[in-house]
Design an enzyme around this catalytic site. Structure first.
Site, PDB file in Angstrom:
ATOM      1  N   GLY A  10       2.225   9.369   5.753  1.00 31.01           N
ATOM      2  CA  GLY A  10       2.303   7.924   5.584  1.00 31.01           C
ATOM      3  C   GLY A  10       0.936   7.276   5.722  1.00 31.01           C
ATOM      4  N   CYS A 126       1.577  -4.356  14.821  1.00 29.61           N
ATOM      5  CA  CYS A 126       0.208  -4.586  14.346  1.00 29.61           C
ATOM      6  C   CYS A 126      -0.252  -6.026  14.548  1.00 29.61           C
ATOM      7  CB  CYS A 126       0.083  -4.179  12.878  1.00 29.61           C
ATOM      8  SG  CYS A 126       1.398  -4.791  11.815  1.00 29.61           S
ATOM      9  N   HIS A 234      -4.273  -7.997   8.173  1.00 29.86           N
ATOM     10  CA  HIS A 234      -3.471  -9.165   8.532  1.00 29.86           C
ATOM     11  C   HIS A 234      -4.379 -10.295   9.028  1.00 29.86           C
ATOM     12  CE1 HIS A 234      -0.093  -6.727   7.920  1.00 29.86           C
ATOM     13  NE2 HIS A 234       0.336  -6.539   9.150  1.00 29.86           N
TER      14      HIS A 234
END
Length: 329
Positions: A10, A126, A234
């Site tokens: 991943g 996160c 982000h």
């Protein structure tokens, strides 16, 4: 040390591999674990080919440490089984974060509370990690009363499927939609599932995890989480109200002196954090710091970090480094 990485193929798993090489962490054996379709294939690690294993086979090998980055279902099914076999588990999913018996760790903030008794350590979400990295040193000095958060979250937060949807839409190709709507040239005010009161799981993670990490349930926190067509990281718009008043220059100095933070705050030169500047960096970036004159003792700021790095993989590897340094493994 024998280390298993569950979810090695991943996006987060691949970054963990890169970090282990970058940091030159010595491993006796690496056990890469992935889904059934990847078992038997090989990955490159330190210029060697290593065969991907099933989670069942890895379980029988009794690794000293396992980093799980394969989602909450896998962590719930296998996490405690591994710990009962003697494996120390660092879990990157949401499965154990709010469990009262498990510690939720950002090493710079509360790593000192890890003990030899801890056999399962939870990695925060996160968007939570980059938030608390900036706010915690300010909370120690000025005591936070209220936080209003708006997040602008990269498609990589949804893994490879989110990234594939964006890239296919950019290239005008047919694509499987992980989001309810087109993400290319769009902004979607929807991250994860909604509860009965209209809040998304992502918004609730920010609220609940921050309170747990700060060990303070009285801080007022409200959040809105938004998906944007960005790859690099982000971003978060933050409004804070403190109990104590602050000097803006002193506040900037506190952030500038905090390990893991980069202050980018010079509007005269258009210097401020952006995902394009923060991608593949292990730090958290903060800027656009200014008083909110509509309320007493209040402040606005802008925070950006690569969600696959400090938001996920870097924090997990830092926990591993802490365990090694303190000889817990």
């Amino acid at each position: 040390m024998n280390l298993a990485i569950v979810g090695v193929t991943g996006m987060v798993g691949r970054v963990i591999l890169n970090l282990l090489e970058e940091k030159k962490i010595f491993l006796k054996n690496l056990y890469p674990v992935a889904s059934k379709k990847s078992i038997g294939k090989k990955i490159f690690f330190k210029k060697k080919k290593i065969k991907i294993l099933s989670i069942e086979e890895t379980f029988s090998l009794k690794p000293d440490v396992a980093i799980f980055s394969a989602g909450a279902e896998i962590s719930k099914k296998w996490g405690m089984k591994f710990t009962r076999k003697g494996t120390l588990l660092i879990d990157n999913s949401s499965a154990w974060r709010m469990n009262k018996s498990k510690k939720l760790i950002v090493p710079e903030i509360n790593g000192k509370f890890i003990s030899k008794r801890d056999k399962l350590i939870a990695n925060p979400n996160c968007s939570t990690i980059q938030l608390v990295m900036v706010l915690y040193p300010l909370h120690l000095k000025y005591r936070i009363k209220n936080i209003t958060i708006s997040t602008y979250q990269s498609v990589t937060g949804s893994g490879k499927k989110g990234l594939d949807q964006l890239r296919n839409e950019e290239d005008r190709k047919k694509t499987k939609k992980i989001y309810s709507f087109k993400i290319h040239r769009n902004v979607i005010p929807h991250c994860d599932k909604f509860d009965d009161y209209g809040s998304s799981k992502e918004e609730l993670k920010l609220i609940n995890e921050t309170k747990k990490i700060f060990s303070n349930k009285r801080i007022g926190i409200t959040s809105t989480s938004i998906r944007v067509p960005i790859v690099g990281g982000h971003s978060e718009s933050i409004n804070l109200t403190f109990k104590n008043d602050f000097d803006i220059n002193e506040l900037r100095q506190i952030l500038s002196n905090t390990s893991g933070l980069i202050l980018m705050d010079n509007i005269k030169k258009n210097i401020y954090p952006m995902p394009i500047l923060c991608e593949e960096n292990n730090n958290v970036f903060v800027g656009r710091i200014r008083r909110d004159f509509s309320k007493k003792k209040s402040l606005n700021m802008w925070i950006v970090s690569d969600n696959l790095r400090k938001g996920s993989a870097t924090n997990a590897v830092q926990i591993l480094e802490y365990l090694i340094y303190n000889k817990f493994i």
